[in-house]
Design a protein around this motif. Structure first.
Motif, PDB file in Angstrom:
ATOM      1  N   VAL A  74      -7.811 -10.401   5.613  1.00 21.48           N
ATOM      2  CA  VAL A  74      -8.544  -9.179   6.250  1.00 21.48           C
ATOM      3  C   VAL A  74      -9.385  -8.721   5.025  1.00 21.48           C
ATOM      4  N   SER A  75     -10.082  -7.598   5.307  1.00 22.04           N
ATOM      5  CA  SER A  75     -10.778  -7.125   4.374  1.00 22.04           C
ATOM      6  C   SER A  75      -9.744  -5.933   3.581  1.00 22.04           C
ATOM      7  N   TRP A  76     -10.466  -5.521   2.549  1.00 19.94           N
ATOM      8  CA  TRP A  76      -9.640  -4.298   1.736  1.00 19.94           C
ATOM      9  C   TRP A  76      -9.375  -3.326   2.651  1.00 19.94           C
ATOM     10  N   GLN A  77     -10.547  -2.894   3.305  1.00 23.60           N
ATOM     11  CA  GLN A  77     -10.458  -1.634   3.888  1.00 23.60           C
ATOM     12  C   GLN A  77      -9.545  -1.789   5.183  1.00 23.60           C
ATOM     13  N   THR A  78      -9.155  -2.856   5.793  1.00 18.33           N
ATOM     14  CA  THR A  78      -8.349  -3.157   6.697  1.00 18.33           C
ATOM     15  C   THR A  78      -6.773  -3.107   6.132  1.00 18.33           C
ATOM     16  N   ILE A 473      -5.841  -0.490  -7.021  1.00 17.56           N
ATOM     17  CA  ILE A 473      -4.969  -0.414  -5.538  1.00 17.56           C
ATOM     18  C   ILE A 473      -4.293   0.714  -5.470  1.00 17.56           C
ATOM     19  N   PHE A 474      -3.601   1.344  -6.407  1.00 16.60           N
ATOM     20  CA  PHE A 474      -2.791   2.202  -6.250  1.00 16.60           C
ATOM     21  C   PHE A 474      -3.451   3.571  -5.968  1.00 16.60           C
ATOM     22  N   SER A 475      -4.693   3.574  -6.538  1.00 14.91           N
ATOM     23  CA  SER A 475      -5.766   4.980  -6.553  1.00 14.91           C
ATOM     24  C   SER A 475      -6.112   4.848  -5.018  1.00 14.91           C
ATOM     25  N   ASP A 476      -6.507   3.787  -4.470  1.00 14.06           N
ATOM     26  CA  ASP A 476      -6.956   3.728  -2.906  1.00 14.06           C
ATOM     27  C   ASP A 476      -5.999   3.862  -2.154  1.00 14.06           C
ATOM     28  N   LEU A 477      -4.544   3.216  -2.392  1.00 15.12           N
ATOM     29  CA  LEU A 477      -3.646   3.640  -1.698  1.00 15.12           C
ATOM     30  C   LEU A 477      -3.167   5.262  -1.472  1.00 15.12           C
ATOM     31  N   ALA A 478      -3.196   5.691  -2.723  1.00 14.82           N
ATOM     32  CA  ALA A 478      -2.954   7.450  -2.644  1.00 14.82           C
ATOM     33  C   ALA A 478      -3.757   7.966  -1.869  1.00 14.82           C
ATOM     34  N   ILE A 479      -5.139   7.439  -2.049  1.00 10.40           N
ATOM     35  CA  ILE A 479      -5.893   8.377  -1.207  1.00 10.40           C
ATOM     36  C   ILE A 479      -5.991   7.826   0.382  1.00 10.40           C
ATOM     37  N   ALA A 480      -5.377   6.669   0.660  1.00 10.33           N
ATOM     38  CA  ALA A 480      -5.094   6.268   2.163  1.00 10.33           C
ATOM     39  C   ALA A 480      -3.944   7.250   2.697  1.00 10.33           C
TER      40      ALA A 480
END
Ligand SMILES: Nc1nc2c(c(=O)[nH]1)N[C@H]1C(S)=C(S)[C@@H](COP(=O)(O)OP(=O)(O)OC[C@H]3O[C@@H](n4cnc5c(=O)[nH]c(N)nc54)[C@H](O)[C@@H]3O)O[C@H]1N2
Ligand SMILES: Nc1nc2c(c(=O)[nH]1)N[C@H]1C(S)=C(S)[C@@H](COP(=O)(O)OP(=O)(O)OC[C@H]3O[C@@H](n4cnc5c(=O)[nH]c(N)nc54)[C@H](O)[C@@H]3O)O[C@H]1N2
Ligand code: SF4
Ligand SMILES: [Mo]
Length: 728
Positions: A74-78, A473-480
């Motif tokens: 899947v894409s990173w966004q997904t 990855i952790f930065s993006d997860l925090a934002i999500a």
């Protein structure tokens, strides 16, 4: 036109300097860096083989989502959105504590990984961080907190100047040791002998190291605590002027008293070390002008890791070998990491406990041996979501209970290079970059350098495919997860800044390197600019004697606490263990590391070829008594007296055996990390072998009670031959 770039290895504590030859984004070759100020051209096969991990077609290269019993790219966004959505739901319904993280061994070799993973958990507000330190060396961090006031204060052997080096439960030639950074450890120990000093290895196995340097003494597994107590007995009995020590430590006389019952004569039959030898060893240690007592995983993973480490530090102090040239020295680092850490370890953080067994956090993390029960409990805040980053706990942790509890989780995420046994059972697998693909600085290790230096590496090549750094990855997860800030840690700033900078044109962002530049500036010993200009690394001032005791001990009163009550109380357990009933048929199980492999994951390396898997070692006399012949197959199973249901209890490990008198009688050694039937990597699966963690008991009842360290060595096991099916 190929180019060359200096970098360093991040597989084990040695951090050897490397030179990578690169053509475009292809790693052509990796060779040792002779200009590295400390490793000076030393490497092992794993470091120079890192290019093959980078190019390995078996790597995970795209985010994967579980669909039924297979994975879909899947894409990173997904992936980030999907994980973020479940995390938000779990937290909203059950609170932040229901999210846990396990961070495995490779994370400690990447400063961005450690900082951002911790910041992510702080931002979530979950104390549920578990790390591989609790299957490796928790006793050292627990004892450092009790004695020195701070888990990161780890005295390091001054191998370059010692007259006597006593090595307990370590095999430096193979492993490069642990909780010390000493490249070419065997060569450095050989120098001790060349300059007229002594090296004594104390180990149930005549190791590769013992065969190459110094003297060797056999010891029965799990009994080092008695040997150390008897050494203390000799020192106390000979008499000692304790008055000067009273200026820098509390409880000197009480400490000297604890070993009264443990005479060398009593300890000799328990340990298998003769009383005269114990007397001689204790006095040589006291009288040497610079002596190191060093212990590693053979003791950490045993039943008394914390008691042993306490005794080692206490003996070193009372014999004047702590904070002394040639003894144990406490490194200062390129900046004040201990001070910084102390600010982060607020009373709230240090008082955290697990829900079920109430284990305390050691160095900010709970013991992995307790995770299964934190998932299985009926407590409303039980663990429901687990992120595993660079770890393989379903393989590396003893027992079967975590594997069973895994099924109860509502969300399982792995961040890994490969489809490990753990990743293979996750809902999402996120592809991480390898060490050649990201910038780095050995942050925590600078407090463990035998010869202090600093080195910074840029990424050698850009990430292949869709691999991503953990910090991102952790930065993006925090934002999500919709987190308002990135936690009250030193990483508070970066993602907030990043989000602001996203509105600016260009690709400006606050990266881990920016944080490092600030920290180095604070220390004033070097700068990121200097490290960039000198890519092989720069030497920092050497570790200095007489700078720690009475000066830098971060306890409330600035003194070493020689008799912490929890440790004193645990002596009663050692007394009981000495008298425990034993199954007369049982052997004691110990581990074994091999040069070409690393824990459970280097079996993925294309060059590791060993079709029969791991091979156990046994003494010929033990084999003869059981009708076992050299090269035949055996079955190893815990001689547990505790009732257990068959599906939860230890499962026998089957593997071939080699008979050798390098082991003391009554002991069986089995290499760990093997047995990849549950892995998603075909090559590792085909290697065969058995994982002996399935053959020993696990869970919180099998953890050392003080530090929560999983007990891995010195278990009683039953060993029997496996007859070919035609013979049955
Ligand atoms: N029976 C037994 N068990 C043991 C031991 C023993 O001696 N005997 N030793 C113990 C010790 S000392 C340790 S430290 C533990 C280790 O236990 P763990 O840390 O749980 O496991 P490892 O086998 O090191 O697996 C590391 C995982 O990280 C992945 N990986 C490698 N590099 C990276 C990276 O840069 N980023 C990411 N995201 N992933 C990466 C690998 O593919 C692998 O899946 O095992 C312990 N278990
Ligand atoms: N090639 C290679 N290098 C590695 C690793 C690897 O897997 N492969 N793993 C890395 C990791 S994660 C770590 S933590 C370090 C560990 O580094 P070390 O701690 O040096 O690990 P080992 O080589 O397993 O050495 C442990 C020794 O303890 C002995 N022993 C077992 N039980 C007892 C006991 O009760 N008493 C005494 N006195 N000795 C005992 C064993 O026989 C063994 O020789 O190695 C690191 N380096
Ligand atoms: S000894 Fe080997 S694995 Fe360890 S840092 Fe050096 S090259 Fe890497
Ligand atoms: Mo380890």
């Amino acid at each position: 036109m190929p180019r060359e770039q200096r970098t360093f290895c991040r597989i084990c504590e040695a951090h050897c300097g490397l030179i990578a030859q690169v053509d475009g984004d292809q790693i052509v070759r990796i060779r040792p860096d002779r200009d590295h100020p400390v490793s000076k051209g030393y490497t092992c096969l794993k470091g120079v083989g890192a290019g093959e991990i980078h190019h390995d077609p078996a790597r995970v290269n795209h985010p994967l989502k579980r669909v039924g019993d297979r994975f879909e790219e899947v894409s990173w966004q997904t992936a980030i959105d999907g994980i973020g959505e479940t995390l938000r739901r779990v937290i909203a319904t059950h609170g932040p504590r229901s999210v846990a993280m396990y961070r495995g061994n490779p994370s400690f070799f990447s400063f961005q990984h450690v900082l951002y993973a911790s910041a992510f958990m702080e931002a979530l507000g979950s104390p549920n961080l578990y790390t591989s330190v609790s299957v490796d060396s928790n006793p050292k961090f627990f004892v450092a907190t009790e004695m020195f006031g701070q888990s990161l204060v780890q005295p390091v052997p001054d191998v370059g100047h010692c007259e006597l080096f006593i090595c307990l439960g370590s095999n430096p030639l193979v492993s490069q040791m642990s909780i010390v950074s000493l490249p070419n450890a065997l060569g450095r120990l050989q120098e001790v002998v060349s300059r007229g000093g002594r090296v004594v290895t104390i180990d149930p196995r005549r190791t590769e190291t013992a065969r190459r340097v110094g003297e060797h003494l056999f010891i029965r597994p799990g009994t080092d605590v008695y040997l150390l107590l008897a050494m203390l007995h000799v020192i106390a009995d000979d008499g000692l002027d304790s008055a000067p020590l009273g200026l820098v430590a509390n409880g000197v006389d009480e400490f000297l008293d604890i070993a009264k019952p443990w005479t060398p004569a009593r300890v000799a039959p328990l340990t298998g070390v003769r009383a005269e030898t114990i007397n001689e060893l204790a006095r040589s240690f006291r009288d040497a002008r610079g002596a190191c007592l060093y212990m590693s995983t053979g003791l950490n993973m045993g039943p008394f890791g914390s008691l042993c480490y306490w005794l080692i530090q206490g003996l070193s102090l009372v014999c004047g070998q702590l904070d002394r040239r040639g003894g144990l020295l406490v490194p200062e680092g390129a900046f004040d990491l201990v001070g910084l850490y102390q600010q982060l370890e607020t009373p709230e953080v240090s008082q955290r406990k697990t829900l079920v067994s109430e284990f305390p956090a050691v160095s900010g993390a709970f013991p992995i041996a307790a995770l299964a029960e934190e998932i299985e409990t009926d407590h409303p805040e039980r663990v429901r979501a687990l992120i595993v980053s660079s770890g393989n706990p379903l393989h590396s942790v003893p027992g079967a209970d975590l594997s069973k509890a895994f099924d109860r989780l509502e969300l399982r995420v792995a961040i890994d290079l490969y489809l490990s046994e753990t990743a293979q059972r996750c809902d999402w697998v996120l592809p991480a970059t390898d060490m050649l693909e990201h910038a780095d600085f050995p942050l925590g290790w600078m407090l463990l350098h035998e010869r202090p230096y600093a080195q910074f590496t840029e990424a050698v090549v850009p990430p292949k495919f869709e691999r991503r750094d953990e910090w991102r990855i952790f930065s993006d997860l925090a934002i999500a997860c919709g987190l308002p800030a990135f936690g009250p840690t030193v990483c508070n700033l970066p993602p907030r800044l990043n989000r602001m900078l996203k509105w600016l044109p260009g690709s400006l962002e606050f990266r881990p390197e920016h944080l490092l530049a600030l920290l180095l500036k604070m220390g004033g010993k070097t700068s990121l600019a200097e490290l960039r200009a000198k890519p092989s690394g720069v030497l920092l001032p050497p570790n200095r004697p007489a700078t720690f005791l009475g000066k830098r001990v971060p306890t409330a009163d600035g003194r070493v606490q020689l008799v912490p009550p929890k440790l004193v109380a645990d002596l009663a357990r050692a007394e009981r263990y000495a008298q425990r009933p034993r199954d007369r048929d049982a052997l004691q199980l110990i581990g074994l590391r091999e040069r070409k492999t690393h824990n459970s994951w280097f079996h993925n390396h294309p060059r590791v070829k060993q079709p029969s898997g791991n091979v156990a070692r046994m003494h010929p006399a033990d084999a003869a008594r059981r009708g076992i012949s050299d090269g035949s197959d055996i079955e190893v199973c815990a001689a547990t007296t505790e009732p257990h249901r068959i599906e939860d209890g230890p499962q026998p490990a089957r593997l071939p055996v080699k008979l050798t008198d390098e082991l003391c009688e009554g002991v069986i050694a089995v290499p760990h990390g093997w047995g990849h039937a549950g892995s998603g990597n075909q090559r590792a699966r085909r290697l065969g072998g058995a994982n002996y963690n399935r053959a020993i008991p696990g869970g919180s009842s099998n953890a050392e009670p003080l530090s929560g360290q999983a007990i891995i060595v010195a278990h009683d096991v039953l060993v029997r031959p496996v007859r070919a099916s035609t013979e049955i």
